[in-house]
Motif scaffolding. Structure first.
Motif, mmCIF file in Angstrom:
data_model
loop_
_atom_site.group_PDB
_atom_site.id
_atom_site.type_symbol
_atom_site.label_atom_id
_atom_site.label_comp_id
_atom_site.label_asym_id
_atom_site.label_seq_id
_atom_site.Cartn_x
_atom_site.Cartn_y
_atom_site.Cartn_z
ATOM 1 N N GLU B 41 21.248 -8.993 34.278
ATOM 2 C CA GLU B 41 20.630 -9.120 35.600
ATOM 3 C C GLU B 41 19.887 -10.438 35.721
ATOM 4 O OE1 GLU B 41 19.250 -4.572 34.912
ATOM 5 O OE2 GLU B 41 17.863 -5.831 36.052
ATOM 6 N N THR B 50 13.898 -14.572 36.709
ATOM 7 C CA THR B 50 13.779 -13.579 35.643
ATOM 8 C C THR B 50 15.189 -13.184 35.222
ATOM 9 O OG1 THR B 50 11.988 -12.689 36.980
ATOM 10 C CG2 THR B 50 12.552 -11.472 35.009
ATOM 11 N N ALA B 51 15.473 -13.267 33.950
ATOM 12 C CA ALA B 51 16.802 -12.877 33.472
ATOM 13 C C ALA B 51 16.648 -11.856 32.362
ATOM 14 C CB ALA B 51 17.550 -14.100 32.966
ATOM 15 N N LYS B 52 17.606 -10.958 32.335
ATOM 16 C CA LYS B 52 17.512 -9.844 31.396
ATOM 17 C C LYS B 52 18.912 -9.430 31.000
ATOM 18 C CE LYS B 52 16.426 -4.976 31.568
ATOM 19 N NZ LYS B 52 16.022 -3.787 32.270
ATOM 20 N N ASP B 53 19.120 -9.063 29.751
ATOM 21 C CA ASP B 53 20.379 -8.405 29.418
ATOM 22 C C ASP B 53 20.174 -7.479 28.230
ATOM 23 O OD1 ASP B 53 20.679 -9.559 26.945
ATOM 24 O OD2 ASP B 53 22.583 -10.529 27.363
ATOM 25 N N THR B 127 25.023 -15.180 32.775
ATOM 26 C CA THR B 127 23.704 -15.406 33.383
ATOM 27 C C THR B 127 23.760 -16.542 34.412
ATOM 28 O OG1 THR B 127 22.782 -14.833 31.234
ATOM 29 C CG2 THR B 127 21.263 -15.750 32.824
ATOM 30 N N ASP B 128 24.474 -17.609 34.083
ATOM 31 C CA ASP B 128 24.562 -18.756 34.987
ATOM 32 C C ASP B 128 25.174 -18.370 36.341
ATOM 33 O OD1 ASP B 128 23.542 -20.240 33.003
ATOM 34 O OD2 ASP B 128 25.432 -21.232 32.434
ATOM 35 N N ILE B 131 22.560 -16.319 38.273
ATOM 36 C CA ILE B 131 21.495 -17.196 38.777
ATOM 37 C C ILE B 131 22.032 -18.042 39.932
ATOM 38 C CG2 ILE B 131 20.014 -19.181 38.213
ATOM 39 C CD1 ILE B 131 19.643 -17.980 35.427
#
Lengths: 475, 464
Positions: B41, B50-53, B127-128, B131
């Motif tokens: 996410e 905010t990034a999460k995995d 992620t990129d 984003i």
């Protein structure tokens, strides 16, 4: 496990993270649920895992793993670092924070109840529920359903971070509830409810007002009373809100707006309002993880999930906005001290600004004076919960209430909704009673984004508020 | 776990756990559920990224000795964690002297359904990409109006699966996955703040960000300048697809479920075959529509998922059941077993007991467009959009509801007059279904296990 957490922090730092916080939790959750004569749920849950946040240039990346293998924990650390790194270029607003003095927890940071739920067998707990249910049947009429619930959540929470902090404490919450559904002659369903939860041992359920017998009787009697209750008139009235409802108002409508991630983003109507008068002098709202539990009840949270020791934060001081609820990054950004409000619902989530125990400070009225001040309007009691939008609009359901005229209770009324905008409502607070009560529990809990249900505490005295909008049948 | 091998790995895990469980007590019944969901996410809120995995993985074991049932779950799917659950569940079932009279055993084997479509390009999202999607949606939203000020965009991609084995011979697995993106915009003018959102979610294609930012920003700006309604009384209300979805989920989506039906809490309990809604209303719960998110081969106890009619032309035709409530009602499961269910379900289903929930409600479209419905309003009426506050706090038993609608527009003699300040709307859900004044033809597929059109109701009480 602390050693593994140290390894993870070192790994993150070696990769190039400016700051790393590594958490571990090993929690047990137990639920007992009885509906009439049937046990619906007898459950035990084990929640164990590692959560790692890496910060690069004020941007965070988060990962987690349920595995206690060193290789998996270090891999999660690396993923967290990589995500932080990948996010840096897109981040227009960064929230770096300073290192702080290392914190080391002490054994006294964990509350030690006389009868810890861990030490009692399941029969002891089913008995609590059974006694509640039986008593409710005794005092209820036209009953369609009686539900009894017991829940407990306890276990280790550990954290190591780049400050060198090493924290190890025990979380605990126990909860007993009873819900009676009765049917009126007209076929409508009405409810009677009672429940008590908080950071305490099971000895609590041996004290007056908290015994299964007292709780079952209360729920049964209220359901019976509701059989004759009338619908609340719709319109705007003065309201006397009971302690739990006041707590939900403080939490849902005001507390969320004071969470500093909303403020930093400019999304909260409390943005740029520090020092401004938002309410009357009777409106003081406090949030903190270390209230006097023995005296008032509530939830014990001595450290947040970034390792900041909890404090008691006066958010609204006699109507004037004084402080927001922070994590370390938002505190630095807004030039305030961290408040110990960075909390994660479980190890699969990063900590974000959340509440601990949120309550309205008591005033100086006794109960009679409160009713007198109410004069004509609604005495609204207990709540199913509520909801609020980003602009401060809210809706809460009171489970029951009374219609009051000339300061005297006239007749019981059914479930009723209260709605309005919190910023207007704070300006209509006319007074509060002198007794403070806090409530917490295993069931329900607070939701923010995907993070639900987080145990929180809330409460207050009884509060009188002018000009509250009540839904219900049209007159 | 990879998408290709996930079913095999999960099946191996439940199979070996079941074998272990049998050694604890050859006489007892056991059921093992193992769940895995890998998700990534990203979110950008006013420039804060905010990034999460991570992979959520967990297991649940139920043990039954006669009609004593024990439930234990644990995070993790490794052998020792599943064994721990099996042991704990068995210990509960053998030590607790409480019986569940309605329990008649776990699910019997049944024909599995279809797994649903999945676009494997979702697996390639990184992620990129997520984003990037957030950046684009925000950029688009910013072009609309300078009063649109606060932007929060998010995107996520996930895939996973679950497997079930029990001592009655169930041994089955299914997979799922989706990707989605959304943007929320707050428009500000003086002290007035109004927000609106747009989203896209899919399993059979990549999410499409085009137009979402503009749409959310336009809706938020449109809500500014709200006037006070200054009216208390009955009024026609037109619920756009999102609030109408919440209405259906909070009413029929709850009261047609096995538990309230069997317990007699649902007023629909004894109304099978009766007219409970306007004759134009047909509602089906379809657990097999290939592109809908709720579609899986099996439900959470291993029963094949199905298509079930609830209301047909206003007549109550069916309830939704899992194995437990079906047996208690003397019928077959409809494949609606769900762990941690409900339209807004949590991310760790293995932590929840089995229950009944809708898989994908489909409300049949009517003939009128939303514009036609608005045109037909005599005198004053309201158009309601967004999430009505408090709608899920309604009690299934009473049907009485009282919500606050925040995104509201006044209609006068068929003309849309602009936004009004939040109003409270109350009434009776069940009466409301009979008082449907119009059903739109504007079906929207929503991420809360439902697709439906605009619904208009007569005679709810409005306080503004």
């Amino acid at each position: 496990m602390l050693e593994l957490l140290h390894d993870s922090v070192e790994k993150g730092q070696a990769l190039g993270a400016d700051f790393v916080e590594s958490r571990y939790e090993d929690l047990t959750l137990r639920t007992l649920q009885r509906s009439d004569d049937t046990w619906k749920d007898i459950q035990v849950k084990s929640r164990m895992g590692f959560a790692i946040t890496c910060y690069v240039e004020g941007v965070s990346g988060f990962s987690f793993t349920p595995s206690p293998e060193k290789k998996d924990v270090l891999e999660a650390t690396e993923r967290a670092y990589r995500m932080a790194k990948a996010s840096v270029s897109a981040a227009k607003l960064k929230l770096p924070f300073d290192e702080r003095q290392a914190v080391t927890s002490k054994p006294s940071d964990s509350l030690r109840p006389k009868i810890h739920p861990r030490d009692e067998n399941i029969d002891f707990k089913t008995d609590l529920v059974n006694r509640c249910v039986e008593q409710a049947h005794e005092y209820g009429e036209n009953i369609r359903n009686v539900k009894g619930l017991y829940g407990e959540l306890y276990g280790k929470k550990m954290l190591v971070n780049g400050d060198g902090s090493e924290i190890d404490w025990d979380f605990l919450v126990a909860d007993l509830r009873i819900i009676v559904t009765s049917r009126t002659e007209g076929g409508a369903m009405v409810l009677g409810y009672e429940g008590h939860g908080g950071t305490w041992g099971l000895e609590k359920y041996k004290t007056k007002g908290f015994t299964p017998e007292d709780m079952g009787r209360e729920a049964g009697e209220r359901a019976t009373e509701q059989l004759e209750a009338k619908a609340c008139p719709a319109g705007s009235f003065r309201a006397l809100c009971e302690e739990r409802l006041v707590g939900v108002l403080a939490h849902e409508s005001f507390g969320h707006l004071s969470e500093a991630d909303f403020v930093v983003a400019g999304g909260s109507p409390l943005t740029d309002k520090l020092g401004k008068r938002l309410g009357t002098e009777h409106a003081t709202i406090i949030d903190g993880g270390v209230p006097d539990i023995e005296k008032y009840g509530g939830l014990w949270v001595p450290f947040d999930d970034q390792g900041t020791p909890s404090s008691m934060t006066t958010v609204l001081d006699e109507g004037v906005l004084k402080h927001y609820l922070h994590n370390r990054g938002t505190a630095k950004k807004l030039g305030q001290d961290p408040t110990g409000n960075a909390r994660a619902v479980n190890f699969t989530f990063p900590p974000i600004p959340r509440m601990t125990n949120t309550y309205v400070a008591p005033g100086d009225l006794n109960e009679d004076e409160a009713l007198e001040l109410l004069d004509r309007g609604v005495y609204a009691i207990q709540t199913h919960g509520g909801q609020v939008t980003g602009d401060g609009s809210f809706l809460f359901k009171a489970i029951r209430g009374y219609w009051v005229e000339d300061g005297e209770i006239k007749y019981p009324i059914r479930e009723v909704s209260l709605s309005g905008n919190i910023l207007q409502l704070l300006g209509n607070v006319l007074g509060a009673t002198e007794e403070l009560q806090l409530f917490s529990g295993y069931f329900g809990g607070c939701g923010k984004g995907d993070q639900f249900p987080l145990p929180t505490g809330l409460g207050g005295p009884k509060v009188i508020i002018d000009d509250v909008t009540f839904g219900g049948e049209s007159q | 776990m990879d998408y290709d091998s996930i079913k095999d790995e999960l099946l191996a895990a439940v199979d070996s756990a079941l074998k272990y469980a049998k050694t604890l007590d050859p006489e007892a019944e056991f059921e093992v559920f193992v769940y895995f969901n890998n998700s990534m996410e990203a979110e950008i809120e006013q420039g804060v990224v905010t990034a999460k995995d991570g992979a959520i993985a967990g297991n649940t074991v139920r043990a039954a000795i006669g009609n004593r049932v024990g439930f234990a779950c644990a995070s993790g799917v490794t052998t020792d964690r599943v064994k721990m659950s099996a042991k704990e569940a068995h210990e509960i079932a053998s030590s607790v002297k409480v019986e569940d009279d309605k329990f008649e055993g776990f699910c019997d084997p049944s024909e599995p359904g279809r797994e649903g479509e999945f676009d494997e390009r979702i697996l390639e999202l990184g992620t990129d990409d997520l984003i990037g999607a957030c950046v684009s949606m925000t950029k688009d939203a910013k072009t609309v109006d300078e009063r649109a000020k606060i932007f929060s965009a998010s995107a996520s991609a996930s895939y996973g699966g679950y497997a079930i084995a029990n001592t009655r011979g169930v041994l089955a697995a299914t997979r799922f996955g989706d990707n989605n993106c959304s943007i929320n915009v707050q428009a500000i003018k003086g002290e007035e703040r109004r927000s609106a959102f747009s989203l896209d979610i899919a399993r059979n294609r990549l999410f499409e960000i085009e137009g979402l930012g503009q749409d959310a920003a336009e809706k938020a700006v449109d809500l500014l300048g709200a006037k006070k309604l200054d009216y208390t009384g009955k009024m026609k209300t037109i619920w756009r697809p999102i609030p109408a979805a919440m209405y259906i989920q909070a009413s029929l989506g709850q009261s047609a479920l096995g538990r309230p039906v069997v317990e007699g809490i649902s007023p629909l309990s004894d109304m099978m075959g009766d007219t409970i809604a306007h004759e134009a209303l047909t509602i089906v719960d379809d657990g097999q529509k290939p592109e809908s998110l709720g579609t899986k081969a099996i439900d959470h106890e291993g029963h094949g998922q199905m298509r079930n009619v609830i209301v047909e032309q206003g007549v109550l035709k069916g309830f939704l059941f899992d194995n437990y409530w079906a047996r208690a009602f003397g019928v077959e499961s409809t494949g609606n077993c769900t762990r941690g269910g409900g339209p807004i379900a949590g991310g760790t289903p293995y932590e929840y007991s089995v229950g009944v929930a809708v898989k994908h409600l489909m409300v049949s479209p009517g003939e009128q467009s939303q514009e036609d419905i608005i045109d037909s309003v005599d005198g004053k009426g309201l158009v309601i959009d967004g999430f009505p506050l408090g709608i899920f706090h309604t009690n299934v038993a009473t049907g009485e509801f009282s919500v606050v609608a925040n995104a509201v527009y006044l209609v006068e003699n068929g003309e849309l007059k602009g936004s009004v300040q939040p109003v409270s709307v109350s009434g009776d859900f069940y009466q409301g279904l009979k008082n449907i004044a119009a059903i739109g033809n504007d079906i929207e597929v929503l991420p809360w296990a439902i697709e439906n059109p605009t619904l208009a109701f007569d005679d709810f009480t409005v306080v503004g």
